[in-house]
Design a protein around this motif. Structure first.
Motif, PDB file in Angstrom:
ATOM      1  N   ASP A 158       0.852  -1.199   0.000  1.00 46.76           N
ATOM      2  CA  ASP A 158       0.000   0.000   0.000  1.00 46.76           C
ATOM      3  C   ASP A 158       0.886   1.247   0.000  1.00 46.76           C
ATOM      4  OD1 ASP A 158      -2.723  -1.019   0.100  1.00 46.76           O
ATOM      5  OD2 ASP A 158      -2.169  -1.836   2.061  1.00 46.76           O
ATOM      6  N   PHE A 159       0.847   1.981  -1.099  1.00 44.16           N
ATOM      7  CA  PHE A 159       1.600   3.224  -1.221  1.00 44.16           C
ATOM      8  C   PHE A 159       0.792   4.361  -0.599  1.00 44.16           C
ATOM      9  CE2 PHE A 159       3.770   0.555  -4.083  1.00 44.16           C
ATOM     10  CZ  PHE A 159       4.980   1.118  -4.424  1.00 44.16           C
ATOM     11  N   LYS A 160       1.442   5.220   0.137  1.00 43.08           N
ATOM     12  CA  LYS A 160       0.765   6.327   0.814  1.00 43.08           C
ATOM     13  C   LYS A 160       0.962   7.626   0.033  1.00 43.08           C
ATOM     14  CE  LYS A 160       4.746   7.359   3.778  1.00 43.08           C
ATOM     15  NZ  LYS A 160       5.240   7.490   5.167  1.00 43.08           N
ATOM     16  N   ARG A 161       0.177   8.617   0.391  1.00 42.28           N
ATOM     17  CA  ARG A 161       0.314   9.929  -0.229  1.00 42.28           C
ATOM     18  C   ARG A 161       1.643  10.570   0.175  1.00 42.28           C
ATOM     19  NH1 ARG A 161      -4.323  12.195  -2.332  1.00 42.28           N
ATOM     20  NH2 ARG A 161      -6.246  11.024  -1.947  1.00 42.28           N
ATOM     21  N   ILE A 162       2.184  11.363  -0.720  1.00 37.01           N
ATOM     22  CA  ILE A 162       3.422  12.083  -0.429  1.00 37.01           C
ATOM     23  C   ILE A 162       3.089  13.256   0.497  1.00 37.01           C
ATOM     24  CG2 ILE A 162       5.440  13.202  -1.413  1.00 37.01           C
ATOM     25  CD1 ILE A 162       5.072  10.356  -2.358  1.00 37.01           C
ATOM     26  N   THR A 163       3.803  13.374   1.589  1.00 31.27           N
ATOM     27  CA  THR A 163       3.553  14.489   2.509  1.00 31.27           C
ATOM     28  C   THR A 163       3.982  15.806   1.880  1.00 31.27           C
ATOM     29  OG1 THR A 163       5.719  14.258   3.577  1.00 31.27           O
ATOM     30  CG2 THR A 163       3.895  12.959   4.490  1.00 31.27           C
ATOM     31  N   VAL A 164       3.419  16.889   2.419  1.00 26.28           N
ATOM     32  CA  VAL A 164       3.744  18.222   1.896  1.00 26.28           C
ATOM     33  C   VAL A 164       5.231  18.525   2.084  1.00 26.28           C
ATOM     34  CG1 VAL A 164       3.269  20.684   2.148  1.00 26.28           C
ATOM     35  CG2 VAL A 164       1.394  19.038   2.295  1.00 26.28           C
ATOM     36  N   THR A 165       5.784  18.106   3.209  1.00 24.07           N
ATOM     37  CA  THR A 165       7.210  18.376   3.473  1.00 24.07           C
ATOM     38  C   THR A 165       8.102  17.643   2.478  1.00 24.07           C
ATOM     39  OG1 THR A 165       6.680  18.634   5.824  1.00 24.07           O
ATOM     40  CG2 THR A 165       9.000  18.307   5.236  1.00 24.07           C
ATOM     41  N   LEU A 208       1.571  22.399  12.177  1.00 23.88           N
ATOM     42  CA  LEU A 208       1.365  23.442  11.175  1.00 23.88           C
ATOM     43  C   LEU A 208       2.296  23.200   9.995  1.00 23.88           C
ATOM     44  CD1 LEU A 208      -0.275  26.065  10.793  1.00 23.88           C
ATOM     45  CD2 LEU A 208       1.683  27.305  11.690  1.00 23.88           C
ATOM     46  N   GLU A 209       1.735  22.879   8.822  1.00 22.75           N
ATOM     47  CA  GLU A 209       2.525  22.563   7.633  1.00 22.75           C
ATOM     48  C   GLU A 209       2.616  23.788   6.728  1.00 22.75           C
ATOM     49  OE1 GLU A 209       0.691  19.185   5.824  1.00 22.75           O
ATOM     50  OE2 GLU A 209       1.626  17.763   7.186  1.00 22.75           O
ATOM     51  N   VAL A 210       3.469  24.736   7.111  1.00 21.06           N
ATOM     52  CA  VAL A 210       3.697  25.952   6.318  1.00 21.06           C
ATOM     53  C   VAL A 210       5.182  26.264   6.358  1.00 21.06           C
ATOM     54  CG1 VAL A 210       1.385  26.912   6.749  1.00 21.06           C
ATOM     55  CG2 VAL A 210       3.240  27.425   8.328  1.00 21.06           C
ATOM     56  N   GLY A 211       5.562  27.257   5.557  1.00 14.97           N
ATOM     57  CA  GLY A 211       6.951  27.679   5.546  1.00 14.97           C
ATOM     58  C   GLY A 211       7.331  28.430   6.818  1.00 14.97           C
ATOM     59  N   ASP A 212       8.620  28.669   6.987  1.00 14.66           N
ATOM     60  CA  ASP A 212       9.109  29.312   8.212  1.00 14.66           C
ATOM     61  C   ASP A 212       8.586  30.741   8.348  1.00 14.66           C
ATOM     62  OD1 ASP A 212      10.468  27.009   8.854  1.00 14.66           O
ATOM     63  OD2 ASP A 212      12.341  27.650   7.880  1.00 14.66           O
ATOM     64  N   GLN A 213       8.596  31.499   7.248  1.00 15.92           N
ATOM     65  CA  GLN A 213       8.118  32.871   7.322  1.00 15.92           C
ATOM     66  C   GLN A 213       6.629  32.925   7.654  1.00 15.92           C
ATOM     67  OE1 GLN A 213       9.141  34.731   3.621  1.00 15.92           O
ATOM     68  NE2 GLN A 213      11.349  34.742   4.038  1.00 15.92           N
TER      69      GLN A 213
END
Length: 600
Positions: free
Chosen positions: A164-171, A294-299
């Protein structure tokens, strides 16, 4: 113009180490090859663009390279056969494949058959493939790939080793895009790559396609603004500005910004769902332990932390609830724009420090009565004016149902007698036993007070009460008193039940539905099973009688409620009571239950 190769093909992984986000599967396959534990039938399942076909090709190349003295760039193309089951799904296609399986490879050790979109095979093709899949030749390995595992028959699944292949994470997707941008010489902002990774929704192929599209638009300088403009997505700035307007209780600016968002072609449903997600991210930033969610950039993360300090937890929780409620109601709403605007108004009113609204409060402010003028005294000859004034009084009491019901209940709890000397109504205080004079229904501004019968003030008070009673009787004589049938009453009774049910009064509707009123002249009689139901109906009687009098055009109607505990036996609530009720009507039901040994 030179031939352009899209990034999804140009940077397709050639080794297991290059595969993004599937370390558990790639490590399993590598160990299986090294330990000679590789199954001959494998099933790769998972969402689109996560590396199923890529891993199948790497595996086919890897097992043929093992133990042979060949160049590393040898792809063993003659040993790898790819079949698209979407266009080759018949029995004849599978039979041709089975005939090829019997021939051993000329170079390398294995023939690898990659069947993509295997769920598209027909039922007959699956059945024809079963025997070969269960006992293939030792030189053949089958790799089946699909995005919909549930459409594959169980007999095929039981013969395969499933991965079972999983979705690629945002990171992971963002990091891979950053590596490609570095190789291509593209200066990409971290937030821009993050938006692309989010838009891809876990598919690496989609992320690379979006990356190519945005690079074609912006060139070698990939900015967040260029990405949001090209992809037509709401960026973080929109939600940060809207949240500032809401926290500052600036409703006009919030509505203007929402109009700007709609004018750019964005959907209101997408906006309000993003608003709920934004509040969730702010709530996550309130605690250092959850800020990693929180999956966002550092800024952008710094901006979230700063704005989260301006908003309280109570505001964020209520904001999420309001936005989520608007999200759920959006598709069923007829005026969707108004629904979102009302939600924004409610959000901007949460932290309002002025005259705070209380949705659950029915308290009438003192100014409501202080500014009211005493209505002019009605004449007995103009019946239309009297009816209009009565309807106005009814509307005012319906606007404040709790206050009117409380007054009505307090009056009903005091026993009423009649003073024969003055022909006035007298109420007895149940707590002290004292008798108190009571004014008629029409109140002309005279306060109700206890007065002494021996004082001049008391005599004047009694005279005023008597005049008002006579005036009320005169007005009552002028009101309509049309005859009505029992069928008409039942129709109006049912209409009132339906009316209060639509307004949320389901409990009162069920109580009124327990009995149908019996008519004797202008008197209505109903029987209720217990005192609690009687009390509830008495509290609600003002609105009920107003509706009945108005619909039946008879203002002499009176309602009498009797408590009869035996009446409860007429209604079946439990399954056994319902069964006994049916058995009384038809005794053959019991014989049917015994014949088929049925349970209740």
């Amino acid at each position: 113009m030179e031939h352009f190769i899209v990034s999804a093909r140009k940077y397709r992984p050639t080794t297991f180490a290059d595969v993004v986000g599937q370390q558990a599967i790639t490590n399993t396959l590598v160990n299986a090859i090294e330990n000679n534990h590789l199954a001959q039938a494998l099933l790769f399942t998972g969402p689109r663009g996560v590396g199923k076909t890529t891993c199948a090709r790497i595996l086919a190349k890897k097992i043929n390279q093992d133990g042979t003295d060949v160049a590393e760039d040898e792809d063993f193309a003659f040993n790898i056969f790819e079949l698209d089951a979407a266009s080759n799904n018949s029995v004849d296609d599978i039979r041709n494949l089975i005939d090829q399986v019997r021939i051993p490879p000329q170079v390398g050790h294995y023939k690898v058959y990659i069947i993509d979109e295997v769920h598209m095979l027909s039922q007959a093709a699956f059945n024809a493939f079963l025997k070969t899949l269960e006992e293939p030749p030792k030189h053949a390995i089958f790799i089946l790939a699909t995005t919909e595992k549930h459409k594959i028959i169980p007999t095929i699944l039981s013969r395969c080793q499933i991965f079972d292949f999983k979705r690629i994470t945002v990171t992971d997707a963002k990091q891979y895009l950053a590596n490609i941008a570095e190789k291509e010489g593209v200066n990409a902002e971290d937030d821009a790559l993050h938006i692309i990774a989010q838009k891809a929704d876990g598919a690496m192929r989609d992320a690379l396609s979006i990356y190519d599209r945005v690079v074609s638009f912006s060139g070698n300088n990939l900015t967040r603004q260029a990405v949001t403009e090209n992809l037509n997505v709401l960026d973080y700035d929109t939600y940060f500005e809207m949240t500032d307007h809401i926290l500052n209780n600036n409703i006009p600016e919030a509505l203007v910004q929402f109009n700007t968002i709609l004018s750019k072609g964005f959907d209101g449903h997408h906006f309000i769902a993003g608003m709920a997600s934004h509040f969730r991210d702010l709530l996550v930033c309130k605690n250092q332990e959850t800020i990693q969610l929180l999956e966002v950039g550092d800024q952008t993360k710094q901006r979230y932390v700063k704005q989260s300090q301006e908003a309280s937890k109570a505001f964020l929780i209520e904001g999420i609830e309001l936005a989520n409620s608007c999200d759920l109601k959006y598709k069923t709403s007829r005026n969707q724009r108004l629904l979102v605007e009302l939600c924004l108004m409610q959000l901007a009113s949460i932290t309002f420090d002025g005259e705070k609204k209380n949705r659950n409060s029915f308290i009438i402010p003192a100014s409501h009565f202080a500014n009211r003028e005493t209505p002019p005294k009605q004449t007995l000859g103009n019946s239309k004016v009297k009816i209009a004034e009565e309807q106005k009084t009814i509307i005012q009491q319906e606007e404040h149902p709790i206050a009117s019901q409380a007054s009505e209940v307090s009056e009903r709890l005091q026993p009423t007698t009649k003073d024969t000397s003055t022909n006035t109504l007298v109420k007895e205080d149940v707590t002290t036993g004292n008798k108190v004079n009571s004014a008629p229904n029409i109140d002309l501004g005279v306060a109700r007070k206890k007065t002494s019968a021996l004082s001049m003030k008391g005599l004047k008070r009694k005279k005023e009460i008597l005049e008002k009673k006579q005036e009320a009787d005169a007005i009552g004589k002028d009101m309509p008193k049309e005859d009505f049938t029992e069928e008409q009453l039942h129709d109006v009774w049912k209409a009132y039940i339906d009316k209060i049910k639509t307004k949320g009064g389901k409990i009162m509707a069920s109580i009124l539905a327990t009995d149908i009123p019996r008519v004797e002249g202008t008197n209505l009689y109903i029987q209720l099973p217990n005192v609690t139901m009687k009390t509830e109906v008495e509290r609600h009687s003002y609105h009920l009688m107003t509706f009945l009098k108005k619909e039946l055009q008879n203002y002499d109607i009176q309602l009498f409620i009797d408590v009869n505990e035996e009446a409860a036996k007429k209604y079946a609530f439990t399954p056994m009571e319902k069964y006994n009720k049916l058995r009384e009507k038809n005794p053959l039901i019991d014989e049917l239950r015994q014949t088929f040994d049925l349970d209740i």
